[in-house]
Design a protein around this motif. Structure first.
Motif, PDB file in Angstrom:
ATOM      1  N   ALA A  68     -77.903-100.841   1.594  1.00 49.05           N
ATOM      2  CA  ALA A  68     -77.633-102.189   2.093  1.00 49.05           C
ATOM      3  C   ALA A  68     -76.263-102.599   1.562  1.00 49.05           C
ATOM      4  O   ALA A  68     -75.984-102.451   0.372  1.00 49.05           O
ATOM      5  CB  ALA A  68     -78.704-103.157   1.616  1.00 49.05           C
ATOM      6  N   VAL A  69     -75.400-103.083   2.437  1.00 55.56           N
ATOM      7  CA  VAL A  69     -74.042-103.439   2.036  1.00 55.56           C
ATOM      8  C   VAL A  69     -73.761-104.906   2.356  1.00 55.56           C
ATOM      9  O   VAL A  69     -74.233-105.443   3.362  1.00 55.56           O
ATOM     10  CB  VAL A  69     -72.991-102.550   2.732  1.00 55.56           C
ATOM     11  N   ALA A  70     -72.999-105.526   1.465  1.00 55.66           N
ATOM     12  CA  ALA A  70     -72.603-106.919   1.666  1.00 55.66           C
ATOM     13  C   ALA A  70     -71.241-106.958   2.353  1.00 55.66           C
ATOM     14  O   ALA A  70     -70.525-105.959   2.406  1.00 55.66           O
ATOM     15  CB  ALA A  70     -72.544-107.644   0.321  1.00 55.66           C
ATOM     16  N   GLU A  71     -70.879-108.116   2.861  1.00 52.43           N
ATOM     17  CA  GLU A  71     -69.581-108.268   3.511  1.00 52.43           C
ATOM     18  C   GLU A  71     -68.462-108.076   2.495  1.00 52.43           C
ATOM     19  O   GLU A  71     -68.556-108.533   1.361  1.00 52.43           O
ATOM     20  CB  GLU A  71     -69.483-109.658   4.146  1.00 52.43           C
ATOM     21  N   GLU A  72     -67.418-107.340   2.905  1.00 55.24           N
ATOM     22  CA  GLU A  72     -66.261-107.047   2.053  1.00 55.24           C
ATOM     23  C   GLU A  72     -66.597-106.117   0.880  1.00 55.24           C
ATOM     24  O   GLU A  72     -65.846-106.042  -0.082  1.00 55.24           O
ATOM     25  CB  GLU A  72     -65.629-108.341   1.525  1.00 55.24           C
ATOM     26  N   GLN A  73     -67.709-105.405   0.966  1.00 53.99           N
ATOM     27  CA  GLN A  73     -68.046-104.435  -0.080  1.00 53.99           C
ATOM     28  C   GLN A  73     -67.227-103.161   0.123  1.00 53.99           C
ATOM     29  O   GLN A  73     -66.976-102.732   1.243  1.00 53.99           O
ATOM     30  CB  GLN A  73     -69.541-104.104  -0.039  1.00 53.99           C
ATOM     31  N   LEU A  74     -66.825-102.529  -0.975  1.00 52.31           N
ATOM     32  CA  LEU A  74     -66.019-101.310  -0.911  1.00 52.31           C
ATOM     33  C   LEU A  74     -66.865-100.151  -0.378  1.00 52.31           C
ATOM     34  O   LEU A  74     -67.938 -99.856  -0.906  1.00 52.31           O
ATOM     35  CB  LEU A  74     -65.483-100.975  -2.301  1.00 52.31           C
ATOM     36  N   LEU A  75     -66.363 -99.509   0.684  1.00 56.72           N
ATOM     37  CA  LEU A  75     -67.072 -98.385   1.299  1.00 56.72           C
ATOM     38  C   LEU A  75     -66.456 -97.048   0.913  1.00 56.72           C
ATOM     39  O   LEU A  75     -67.153 -96.107   0.562  1.00 56.72           O
ATOM     40  CB  LEU A  75     -67.044 -98.522   2.828  1.00 56.72           C
ATOM     41  N   ALA A  76     -65.132 -96.966   1.010  1.00 56.04           N
ATOM     42  CA  ALA A  76     -64.442 -95.710   0.719  1.00 56.04           C
ATOM     43  C   ALA A  76     -62.982 -96.002   0.382  1.00 56.04           C
ATOM     44  O   ALA A  76     -62.490 -97.110   0.594  1.00 56.04           O
ATOM     45  CB  ALA A  76     -64.528 -94.763   1.916  1.00 56.04           C
ATOM     46  N   LYS A  77     -62.312 -94.963  -0.140  1.00 57.80           N
ATOM     47  CA  LYS A  77     -60.929 -95.141  -0.563  1.00 57.80           C
ATOM     48  C   LYS A  77     -60.139 -93.860  -0.323  1.00 57.80           C
ATOM     49  O   LYS A  77     -60.664 -92.761  -0.513  1.00 57.80           O
ATOM     50  CB  LYS A  77     -60.901 -95.513  -2.051  1.00 57.80           C
ATOM     51  N   LEU A  78     -58.885 -94.021   0.110  1.00 53.31           N
ATOM     52  CA  LEU A  78     -57.993 -92.881   0.288  1.00 53.31           C
ATOM     53  C   LEU A  78     -57.213 -92.626  -0.997  1.00 53.31           C
ATOM     54  O   LEU A  78     -57.042 -93.521  -1.825  1.00 53.31           O
ATOM     55  CB  LEU A  78     -57.006 -93.147   1.434  1.00 53.31           C
ATOM     56  N   ARG A  79     -56.715 -91.397  -1.143  1.00 54.43           N
ATOM     57  CA  ARG A  79     -55.851 -91.098  -2.286  1.00 54.43           C
ATOM     58  C   ARG A  79     -54.546 -91.886  -2.155  1.00 54.43           C
ATOM     59  O   ARG A  79     -53.931 -91.910  -1.094  1.00 54.43           O
ATOM     60  CB  ARG A  79     -55.542 -89.597  -2.347  1.00 54.43           C
ATOM     61  N   THR A  80     -54.129 -92.491  -3.261  1.00 54.66           N
ATOM     62  CA  THR A  80     -52.921 -93.338  -3.222  1.00 54.66           C
ATOM     63  C   THR A  80     -51.957 -92.995  -4.355  1.00 54.66           C
ATOM     64  O   THR A  80     -51.137 -93.822  -4.740  1.00 54.66           O
ATOM     65  CB  THR A  80     -53.314 -94.825  -3.330  1.00 54.66           C
ATOM     66  N   ASP A  81     -52.056 -91.775  -4.893  1.00 57.63           N
ATOM     67  CA  ASP A  81     -51.204 -91.394  -6.017  1.00 57.63           C
ATOM     68  C   ASP A  81     -49.720 -91.603  -5.701  1.00 57.63           C
ATOM     69  O   ASP A  81     -48.979 -92.225  -6.473  1.00 57.63           O
ATOM     70  CB  ASP A  81     -51.432 -89.908  -6.369  1.00 57.63           C
ATOM     71  N   LYS A  82     -49.299 -91.084  -4.558  1.00 60.03           N
ATOM     72  CA  LYS A  82     -47.900 -91.184  -4.169  1.00 60.03           C
ATOM     73  C   LYS A  82     -47.504 -92.632  -3.942  1.00 60.03           C
ATOM     74  O   LYS A  82     -46.463 -93.093  -4.416  1.00 60.03           O
ATOM     75  CB  LYS A  82     -47.660 -90.362  -2.896  1.00 60.03           C
ATOM     76  N   PHE A  83     -48.334 -93.359  -3.214  1.00 58.55           N
ATOM     77  CA  PHE A  83     -48.040 -94.763  -2.928  1.00 58.55           C
ATOM     78  C   PHE A  83     -47.996 -95.589  -4.207  1.00 58.55           C
ATOM     79  O   PHE A  83     -47.172 -96.490  -4.346  1.00 58.55           O
ATOM     80  CB  PHE A  83     -49.087 -95.352  -1.984  1.00 58.55           C
ATOM     81  N   ALA A  84     -48.893 -95.284  -5.134  1.00 60.92           N
ATOM     82  CA  ALA A  84     -48.970 -96.056  -6.373  1.00 60.92           C
ATOM     83  C   ALA A  84     -47.670 -95.928  -7.171  1.00 60.92           C
ATOM     84  O   ALA A  84     -47.144 -96.914  -7.694  1.00 60.92           O
ATOM     85  CB  ALA A  84     -50.149 -95.595  -7.209  1.00 60.92           C
ATOM     86  N   VAL A  85     -47.129 -94.705  -7.259  1.00 62.52           N
ATOM     87  CA  VAL A  85     -45.866 -94.488  -7.984  1.00 62.52           C
ATOM     88  C   VAL A  85     -44.721 -95.206  -7.276  1.00 62.52           C
ATOM     89  O   VAL A  85     -43.905 -95.895  -7.906  1.00 62.52           O
ATOM     90  CB  VAL A  85     -45.565 -92.976  -8.100  1.00 62.52           C
ATOM     91  N   GLU A  86     -44.660 -95.043  -5.957  1.00 62.90           N
ATOM     92  CA  GLU A  86     -43.595 -95.680  -5.185  1.00 62.90           C
ATOM     93  C   GLU A  86     -43.705 -97.205  -5.262  1.00 62.90           C
ATOM     94  O   GLU A  86     -42.688 -97.907  -5.321  1.00 62.90           O
ATOM     95  CB  GLU A  86     -43.653 -95.219  -3.728  1.00 62.90           C
ATOM     96  N   TYR A  87     -44.928 -97.695  -5.271  1.00 63.50           N
ATOM     97  CA  TYR A  87     -45.151 -99.139  -5.322  1.00 63.50           C
ATOM     98  C   TYR A  87     -44.660 -99.721  -6.646  1.00 63.50           C
ATOM     99  O   TYR A  87     -44.008-100.772  -6.672  1.00 63.50           O
ATOM    100  CB  TYR A  87     -46.635 -99.425  -5.116  1.00 63.50           C
ATOM    101  N   GLU A  88     -44.946 -99.037  -7.741  1.00 63.91           N
ATOM    102  CA  GLU A  88     -44.505 -99.516  -9.055  1.00 63.91           C
ATOM    103  C   GLU A  88     -42.980 -99.492  -9.156  1.00 63.91           C
ATOM    104  O   GLU A  88     -42.372-100.419  -9.696  1.00 63.91           O
ATOM    105  CB  GLU A  88     -45.128 -98.663 -10.167  1.00 63.91           C
ATOM    106  N   LYS A  89     -42.366 -98.437  -8.622  1.00 69.02           N
ATOM    107  CA  LYS A  89     -40.901 -98.358  -8.618  1.00 69.02           C
ATOM    108  C   LYS A  89     -40.301 -99.475  -7.767  1.00 69.02           C
ATOM    109  O   LYS A  89     -39.298-100.088  -8.145  1.00 69.02           O
ATOM    110  CB  LYS A  89     -40.445 -96.995  -8.081  1.00 69.02           C
ATOM    111  N   ALA A  90     -40.919 -99.716  -6.620  1.00 65.20           N
ATOM    112  CA  ALA A  90     -40.421-100.755  -5.719  1.00 65.20           C
ATOM    113  C   ALA A  90     -40.525-102.137  -6.356  1.00 65.20           C
ATOM    114  O   ALA A  90     -39.631-102.974  -6.206  1.00 65.20           O
ATOM    115  CB  ALA A  90     -41.200-100.717  -4.400  1.00 65.20           C
ATOM    116  N   LYS A  91     -41.606-102.387  -7.087  1.00 62.32           N
ATOM    117  CA  LYS A  91     -41.762-103.675  -7.772  1.00 62.32           C
ATOM    118  C   LYS A  91     -40.700-103.857  -8.846  1.00 62.32           C
ATOM    119  O   LYS A  91     -40.142-104.954  -9.014  1.00 62.32           O
ATOM    120  CB  LYS A  91     -43.165-103.795  -8.370  1.00 62.32           C
ATOM    121  N   THR A  92     -40.420-102.774  -9.583  1.00 62.11           N
ATOM    122  CA  THR A  92     -39.383-102.836 -10.621  1.00 62.11           C
ATOM    123  C   THR A  92     -38.018-103.093  -9.995  1.00 62.11           C
ATOM    124  O   THR A  92     -37.229-103.910 -10.499  1.00 62.11           O
ATOM    125  CB  THR A  92     -39.349-101.514 -11.416  1.00 62.11           C
ATOM    126  N   ASP A  93     -37.741-102.401  -8.895  1.00 63.15           N
ATOM    127  CA  ASP A  93     -36.465-102.580  -8.201  1.00 63.15           C
ATOM    128  C   ASP A  93     -36.325-104.005  -7.675  1.00 63.15           C
ATOM    129  O   ASP A  93     -35.257-104.618  -7.767  1.00 63.15           O
ATOM    130  CB  ASP A  93     -36.374-101.585  -7.040  1.00 63.15           C
TER     131      ASP A  93
END
Length: 214
Positions: A68-93
């Protein structure tokens, strides 16, 4: 010989009217419960398909069939290793470019307050505009990467019960591919089925009363 008993009920025609009302109500409920139109299906889907808005590799699936799932409950997630590094660099920049713009804007205010040559002021304005343009571009990059990070998270569009899980961990998926199928918790069809049964019996009851009371 005793005369045959007759029932004289005032307003007997009201019963045939009620019978007709419940007859058409029954037909309407049957249609919506068992033969819904496209408009009804769009508003009350029989199943809801959850899909990622981006391509990627599934890092983890958090639900199983029957959950049983509630609204907005987490179902699945993609790998974001690359995005996470780029995102942190972009925030610093972006932070650095924002500071530079703030410094140029401060210099402009000082120039207006303390006075400066026309050429000097023009250079400050040009530098400030360049810094602002760089800051805006850095913000755009941060926003785009944030959107990609958000697209890598799949949440429940509506509460219900998991009917099917189509993807597993490490599976490569494309945007729009079905990942989890959910039976939504919607009482619309159950209500109409109950209404159809109730109206069916009410129709026969009022029709019988009308016939017996004439």
């Amino acid at each position: 010989m005793p005369s045959k008993r007759r029932y004289n009920v005032k307003g007997t025609n009201d019963f045939i009217v009620l019978a007709a009302i419940f007859f058409f109500l029954c037909l309407w409920a049957i249609k919506d419960a068992w033969y819904p139109s496209e408009k009804v299906l769009k508003k009350h889907p029989l199943e809801v398909v959850a899909a990622f808005e981006a391509d990627g590799s599934v890092e983890k699936v958090y639900v199983s069939v029957g959950d049983a799932v509630a609204e907005e409950q987490l179902l699945a997630k993609l790998r974001t290793d690359k995005f996470a590094v780029e995102y942190e660099k972009a925030k610093t920049d972006y932070t650095e470019k924002k500071k530079k713009f703030a410094m140029m804007d401060h210099a402009r205010k000082n120039a207006e307050k303390n006075g400066v040559s026309e050429n000097g002021y023009a250079e400050i304005i040009a530098g400030m505009e360049t810094a602002q343009s760089a800051m805006n571009e850095a913000l755009r990059v941060v926003t785009d990467l944030k959107a990609q990070m958000d697209a890598s998270v799949l949440k429940t569009p509506s509460k219900g019960v998991v009917k099917e899980v189509k993807m597993e961990t490490h599976t490569l998926v494309k945007a729009g591919d079905p990942v989890v199928v959910i039976n939504p918790k919607d009482h619309f069809y159950l209500f109409n089925k109950s209404l159809a049964i109730f109206s069916f019996f009410a129709f026969w009851i009022f029709l019988a009363i009308h016939i017996l009371a004439r």
